[in-house]
Design an enzyme around this catalytic site. Structure first.
Site, PDB file in Angstrom:
ATOM      1  N   GLU A  41      15.585  37.681   9.855  1.00 51.08           N
ATOM      2  CA  GLU A  41      16.000  38.418  11.044  1.00 51.08           C
ATOM      3  C   GLU A  41      15.760  39.887  10.725  1.00 51.08           C
ATOM      4  OE1 GLU A  41      20.119  39.925  13.072  1.00 51.08           O
ATOM      5  OE2 GLU A  41      20.090  37.841  12.386  1.00 51.08           O
ATOM      6  N   ARG A  45      17.423  48.256  13.498  1.00 50.41           N
ATOM      7  CA  ARG A  45      18.179  49.459  13.120  1.00 50.41           C
ATOM      8  C   ARG A  45      17.270  50.526  12.518  1.00 50.41           C
ATOM      9  NH1 ARG A  45      22.008  45.700  10.847  1.00 50.41           N
ATOM     10  NH2 ARG A  45      21.435  46.337   8.744  1.00 50.41           N
ATOM     11  N   THR A  69      19.768  43.005  15.951  1.00 49.82           N
ATOM     12  CA  THR A  69      20.325  44.256  16.471  1.00 49.82           C
ATOM     13  C   THR A  69      19.531  44.734  17.696  1.00 49.82           C
ATOM     14  OG1 THR A  69      20.719  44.786  14.123  1.00 49.82           O
ATOM     15  CG2 THR A  69      21.437  46.401  15.733  1.00 49.82           C
ATOM     16  N   LYS A 129      25.671  33.847  18.124  1.00 51.13           N
ATOM     17  CA  LYS A 129      25.942  34.511  16.857  1.00 51.13           C
ATOM     18  C   LYS A 129      27.437  34.793  16.794  1.00 51.13           C
ATOM     19  CE  LYS A 129      24.851  38.767  14.304  1.00 51.13           C
ATOM     20  NZ  LYS A 129      23.983  39.949  14.244  1.00 51.13           N
TER      21      LYS A 129
END
Length: 321
Positions: A41, A45, A69, A129
């Site tokens: 993943e 960021r 994210t 998640k």
């Protein structure tokens, strides 16, 4: 379970990566693949995330890549265009979720409450998640929620590590966990690729939980099975356990009442998850006799034999109890 989510489930542990530069992307992913975790993943960021996904798809095509994210529809579009096969968000934003779903891509939004989870499930999100997992009560919280949301499937991140990974993966509504313990940022910055591979292998070994369950001995008939079983019982003070097709001496020795698989017998190896063991061993070139596959009521493998014998013994995998 769609194809991408099935692969996530089979891999089990999804490394969560925040790349510092594009130069790290290929060597890190090759280290992950060598360690048995061909997935990542890639978090948005950092500014290089999109380019990292692109180059990994080109240079390490066996990697299953997701983007993490992801906060906006624009980021989702960039991630998908770069080659991300699933999108992960830290929270639940109905607009972003619908945007990704409409594009036919697997969406895994961050959720922490039953209300968020129910809304995301009803919207059509493939999985949820649970984040931050440990801070929100961990696997015990999900077991309580799962009693009501029986069709929920979670990927858990936030506080998952080598010590508690099997607590999470042992709950059948958790399809995978995300973590950084096998590829910490300081190791990535230092280019410690061999160490990362070794830590991935250790993570896979921990997840598998392989152990000897029993040894099956092929006997000519019931009389011989009885004789052999009683010999083992007398030698090692084991309990004599007669059954329909075999006789057990304790729990480790099974004496077959007539020849079964294997020239000499069979070896049962216990694993925490048979599907994940099939995935890992298949990567090493192992072939399976899928006619012997048994599954539970959720379609998950519980027993399967490897093709051929090893040292005169057939080998089969069985789910640990």
């Amino acid at each position: 379970m769609n194809a991408e989510l099935k692969k996530v489930y089979e891999i089990g542990i999804i490394p969560v990566i925040a790349f510092n530069s594009v130069d790290e992307a290929v060597p890190l992913c090759k280290a992950l693949v060598a360690g048995g975790l061909p997935a990542a993943e890639v978090t948005f960021r950092t500014a290089c995330a999109e380019d990292c996904i692109k180059i990994i798809n080109k240079e390490v095509p066996e990697m299953l890549l997701g983007a993490g994210t992801v906060l906006t529809c624009e980021q989702a579009d960039r991630a998908i265009a770069a080659g991300a096969k699933f999108i992960v968000a830290p929270g639940y934003d109905p607009k972003v979720c619908q945007h990704v779903i409409d594009k036919g891509v697997t969406m895994i939004p961050g959720t922490a409450t039953p209300g968020e989870m129910q809304q995301a499930m009803n919207q059509g999100c493939a999985a949820l998640k649970f984040f931050p997992a440990e801070a929100n009560g961990g696997v015990n919280m999900l077991k309580n929620i799962g009693a009501a949301l029986k069709s929920a499937q979670w990927m858990c991140t936030g506080g998952v590590n080598a010590k508690n990974v099997n607590d999470y993966l042992g709950y059948d509504q958790i399809v995978a966990v995300g973590g950084t313990w096998m590829c910490k940022s300081d190791m990535i910055k230092a280019g410690k690729w061999d160490e990362i591979t070794a830590m991935c292998k250790e993570a896979v070994k921990t997840m598998m939980g392989m152990k000897l369950v029993h040894l099956g001995i092929n006997c000519a008939d019931e009389a011989e099975a009885e004789k052999v079983a009683k010999q083992f019982c007398a030698l090692f003070d084991l309990e004599y356990k007669p059954g329909n097709s075999s006789i057990f001496a304790g729990s480790l020795i099974e004496c077959m009442k007539k020849p079964f698989k294997g020239a000499n017998g069979h070896i049962a190896i216990g694993v925490n998850n048979v599907d994940r063991a099939i995935f890992q061993l298949s990567r090493k070139g192992v072939e399976f006799d899928m006619d012997t596959l048994k599954t539970d009521d959720k379609g998950r493998a519980t027993v399967v034999y490897l093709k051929g014998d090893i040292g005169g013994f057939a080998v089969h995998l069985v789910k640990n109890k």
